[in-house]
Design an enzyme around this catalytic site. Structure first.
Site, PDB file in Angstrom:
ATOM      1  N   GLY A 318       0.818  -1.207   0.000  1.00  0.00           N
ATOM      2  CA  GLY A 318       0.000   0.000   0.000  1.00  0.00           C
ATOM      3  C   GLY A 318       0.851   1.256   0.000  1.00  0.00           C
ATOM      4  O   GLY A 318       1.987   1.271  -0.498  1.00  0.00           O
ATOM      5  N   SER A 319       0.330   2.303   0.606  1.00  0.00           N
ATOM      6  CA  SER A 319       0.952   3.628   0.493  1.00  0.00           C
ATOM      7  C   SER A 319       2.297   3.765   1.186  1.00  0.00           C
ATOM      8  O   SER A 319       2.996   4.752   0.981  1.00  0.00           O
ATOM      9  CB  SER A 319      -0.012   4.690   1.031  1.00  0.00           C
ATOM     10  OG  SER A 319      -1.149   4.783   0.207  1.00  0.00           O
ATOM     11  N   VAL A 320       2.684   2.796   2.028  1.00  0.00           N
ATOM     12  CA  VAL A 320       4.036   2.819   2.589  1.00  0.00           C
ATOM     13  C   VAL A 320       5.058   2.801   1.456  1.00  0.00           C
ATOM     14  O   VAL A 320       6.161   3.351   1.574  1.00  0.00           O
ATOM     15  CB  VAL A 320       4.241   1.617   3.544  1.00  0.00           C
ATOM     16  CG1 VAL A 320       5.706   1.416   3.877  1.00  0.00           C
ATOM     17  CG2 VAL A 320       3.436   1.833   4.825  1.00  0.00           C
ATOM     18  N   MET A 321       4.702   2.193   0.326  1.00  0.00           N
ATOM     19  CA  MET A 321       5.595   2.125  -0.833  1.00  0.00           C
ATOM     20  C   MET A 321       5.903   3.506  -1.394  1.00  0.00           C
ATOM     21  O   MET A 321       6.927   3.697  -2.074  1.00  0.00           O
ATOM     22  CB  MET A 321       4.942   1.242  -1.907  1.00  0.00           C
ATOM     23  CG  MET A 321       5.871   0.810  -3.017  1.00  0.00           C
ATOM     24  SD  MET A 321       7.086  -0.380  -2.411  1.00  0.00           S
ATOM     25  CE  MET A 321       8.088  -0.617  -3.885  1.00  0.00           C
ATOM     26  N   LYS A 322       5.063   4.481  -1.098  1.00  0.00           N
ATOM     27  CA  LYS A 322       5.265   5.838  -1.621  1.00  0.00           C
ATOM     28  C   LYS A 322       6.548   6.472  -1.082  1.00  0.00           C
ATOM     29  O   LYS A 322       7.088   7.402  -1.685  1.00  0.00           O
ATOM     30  CB  LYS A 322       4.048   6.707  -1.292  1.00  0.00           C
ATOM     31  CG  LYS A 322       2.789   6.265  -2.033  1.00  0.00           C
ATOM     32  CD  LYS A 322       1.539   6.972  -1.561  1.00  0.00           C
ATOM     33  CE  LYS A 322       0.308   6.424  -2.282  1.00  0.00           C
ATOM     34  NZ  LYS A 322      -0.966   6.994  -1.780  1.00  0.00           N
TER      35      LYS A 322
END
Length: 713
Positions: A318-322
């Site tokens: 999810g957005s942790v990858m951002k």
């Protein structure tokens, strides 16, 4: 021929026959005698009869053999406190047969005492009174003794003594070697557990399994012979105890983590949960756990989850990858934080990328894309980098490759990267599957100024027989995927996620230090293989953070999969219930260690006991005295050693050694005392001592076993 001559001939013939028979008999005797002589000669020279070696069997007749059991090695935390250690457990049985007596002394449980025995036993084992009482009154009146199944096995010495304190005859115990896990649920899937088959202890999971051979050691054997003791000793073999394994886990932080996770499990009921706390500059894992988990001592919960979720399970981050998308864009020169783009939705081929706020926020900057967690903004950055460059950075950060964690089987992860929409999806954490330990490795590039480190939890192994130290894990550089400047810029954005009015991580703010985070909400693929699950709770909710953000000391990752409720708090507050107190404790502990005033301990050996106490208490140290002697012969902390104020120094007098009051002592202090007194010690719980089995003032015998209860109060 006349009759007289005929008679004479017959007599001569008879004599001749007798002589012949005599000769034959003599020859037979000589042959038999010769056979015996040859046989005795053969036996005397070969020492064998019918393939039996008489020398060996005679020696065996006078030789006794004793198997020597090697002690299984201990698994320690970072401060040298036992996490898993060899111990003795007991199996309960009750003798009922009236034949168990000697003279007037009985060794069985009388009928008149069975109700009392049932009350005592049911109080200390997991069986109700009625069941115990029924077992004590079997239909078969000739039965010699009864046992109590698994409920009556693996009892501690403490439980054994409590049952024995009732003073009931017939209640007995069998002792067996076992494994003690004093902290219960404590990084259980990492530490593992053992099984015992035919009195042999074998590792079945985690460290216990991976290092089973080293922990087990080698059993020995002792021969003794009343005829030739020297020869027996030459055949004897000393047992080689198993090696000890030292981890990087901090017991205080690990215990706090387990408590926080247990509370969150009860409140939010997620199907799965993982938490990892790591030193930002070294890669040391200081606390780690998952749910479902299990109690290594009782095995309760083991059937719910066998897998190590931190290493074996992959999922879309999810957005942790951002964090890594933005870092790659900055590092490759494809990022302008002040540039604007249109948020909300983005068409890619026949598919659309949507922000979590589908109507978007209008035209916003790329800095705000990170702060607000915009999928569209990340897809635009991926497009600017190009599919080849972005994939290169994915691999540079270590995704799609196992870590060097040395804890057994790991998953490598996977990626869907064939089409344009797939490529864009990876920029915001979909279409790529990773493990939590891979995320921790990648985060060190941000926390450690561009230098990415391998996470590790195993420090060293020590062989108690040779004292040889084998290094297992240490600070190891994985790579340098980004520059120091890039790492600093990403950390600044993570800080704004907490401080900016539009940030998604405001719940993680701290009054004591500045923290930076990136929150994540990842969809879960449907079991059908196409699409994702629907519903507000069918996500993996996560947060990755570090603090203090300007120069991080700790990195913390929390993820919960499919909670059954938000308990009216929302996903961010749900994760913050673990993140905030654990990070605060870690930072506070480090701050205390770094800032605590220290003093150089004085040498008080040879001084009068009261003078020695006064000299050290004047320095602001805590003093405990062992024995009633007038003079000090040794001290637990060497002279001139730097010790924090209020640190404990144990003084040993020249008198008989007696047990001090241990209430309020730390586990480390108890371990120091046990070493001084050469005592075996067993711990229950964690924190500080609130109960001890050897009373204050009792004279110590090295054969005694010290048992202490600890708690966090």
């Amino acid at each position: 021929m006349n009759k007289k001559m005929k008679r004479t001939v017959e007599i001569e013939q008879t004599k001749t026959q007798k002589v012949s028979v005599g000769i034959v008999l003599l020859l037979c005797v000589l042959v038999v005698f010769l056979i015996f002589i040859c046989r005795f000669f053969y036996i005397a020279t070969t020492h064998k009869v019918n393939r039996h070696n008489l020398t060996t069997e005679t020696r065996q007749l006078y030789t006794s053999k004793e198997n020597l059991q090697a002690k299984r090695g201990t698994i320690y935390d970072a401060n040298g406190n036992p996490i898993a250690q060899a111990t003795t457990t007991y199996s309960l049985y009750v003798v009922l047969s009236h034949k168990a007596k000697e003279g007037n002394k009985i060794f069985y449980l009388p009928q008149s005492k069975k109700k009392e025995a049932a009350k005592v036993i049911s109080r200390y084992i997991d069986l109700p009174y009625k069941r115990v009482y029924k077992l004590l009154n079997p239909k078969n009146k000739n039965i010699y003794q009864v046992e109590f199944g698994n409920a009556g096995k693996n009892l501690t010495q403490k439980t054994k003594k409590k049952i024995e304190a009732a003073g009931l005859t017939g209640i007995s115990f069998d002792a067996q070697q076992s494994r003690l896990y004093p902290n219960g649920i404590f990084a259980s899937h990492m530490i593992g557990y053992t099984t015992t088959i035919d009195e042999t202890i074998t590792g079945a999971m985690g460290i216990e399994k991976i290092f089973d051979k080293e922990l087990s050691g080698t059993n020995g054997v002792k021969f003794s012979n009343s005829v030739n003791d020297k020869q027996a000793k030459n055949k004897s073999k000393v047992a080689q105890d198993g090696s000890d394994v030292y981890t990087t886990l901090d017991t205080q932080l690990q215990t706090s983590l387990e408590n926080l996770m247990t509370k969150a499990q009860k409140k939010y009921q997620p199907k799965q949960m993982v938490v990892i706390l790591m030193e930002a500059k070294t890669g040391k894992i200081v606390a780690v756990s998952q749910r479902p988990s299990f109690n290594a001592q009782t095995k309760v919960g083991l059937s719910e989850m066998w897998r190590n979720l931190i290493l074996n399970d992959t999922y879309e981050p999810g957005s942790v990858m951002k964090i890594f998308t933005t870092a790659a864009a900055i590092n490759s020169g494809n990022y302008n934080g002040n540039a604007y783009y249109n948020s909300g939705t983005l068409q890619i081929g026949n598919s659309r990328v949507y922000d979590w706020n589908r109507v978007g926020w209008g035209a916003i900057t790329y800095d705000q894309a990170f702060i607000r967690s915009s999928n569209v903004g990340m897809a635009m950055l991926e497009k600017a980098m190009g599919k080849s460059l972005w994939l290169k950075y994915i691999k540079k950060f270590g995704f799609l490759k196992q870590t060097d964690f040395k804890m057994g089987t790991q998953s490598s992860g996977s990626i869907a990267y064939k089409y344009g929409f797939d490529q864009a999806s990876t920029s915001y954490g979909q279409g790529i599957n990773v493990t939590p330990i891979q995320i921790m490795r990648a985060l060190t590039a941000i926390s450690n100024n561009g230098v990415e480190l391998e996470p590790y939890m195993l420090e060293k192994m020590v062989n108690p027989n040779t004292k040889k130290v084998t290094q297992i894990g240490k600070k190891t550089i994985y790579g340098r995927p980004i520059t120091k400047t890039t790492a600093k810029e990403v950390r600044n954005l993570m800080a704004q996620v907490v401080t900016d009015k539009n940030g998604t991580g405001q719940a993680y703010a701290s009054e004591d230090f500045q923290v930076g985070v990136k929150t994540g909400t990842a969809q879960i693929p449907a079991s059908s293989g196409t699409g994702y699950l629907s519903g507000d709770l069918n996500y993996v909710f996560s947060v990755a953070g570090m603090a203090p953000i300007d120069n991080p000391r700790y990195v913390l990752y929390v993820a919960m999969k499919q909670p059954q409720t938000f308990a009216g708090k929302g996903a961010t507050n749900m994760l913050a219930s673990i993140f905030n107190p654990l990070m605060s404790q870690a930072i506070g502990k480090t701050k205390t260690i770094n800032q605590e005033a220290t003093v150089a301990v004085k040498d008080v050996r040879g001084l009068n006991t009261s003078q020695a106490q006064k000299a050290l208490t004047t320095q602001g140290l805590t003093v405990s005295v062992v024995g009633q002697g007038r003079h000090i012969v040794s001290q637990s902390v060497a002279a001139e050693t730097k010790l924090i104020k209020n640190g404990r120094v144990i003084l040993v007098t020249n008198g008989p050694k007696t047990m001090p009051d241990l209430k309020g002592w730390s586990r480390k202090d108890v371990a120091t005392l046990a070493k001084i007194l050469k005592l075996k010690v067993t711990y229950y719980g964690s924190g500080y001592v609130n109960e001890q089995n050897i009373s204050e003032g009792t004279e110590i015998n090295s054969k005694d076993e010290l048992i202490v209860n600890l708690n966090n109060d």
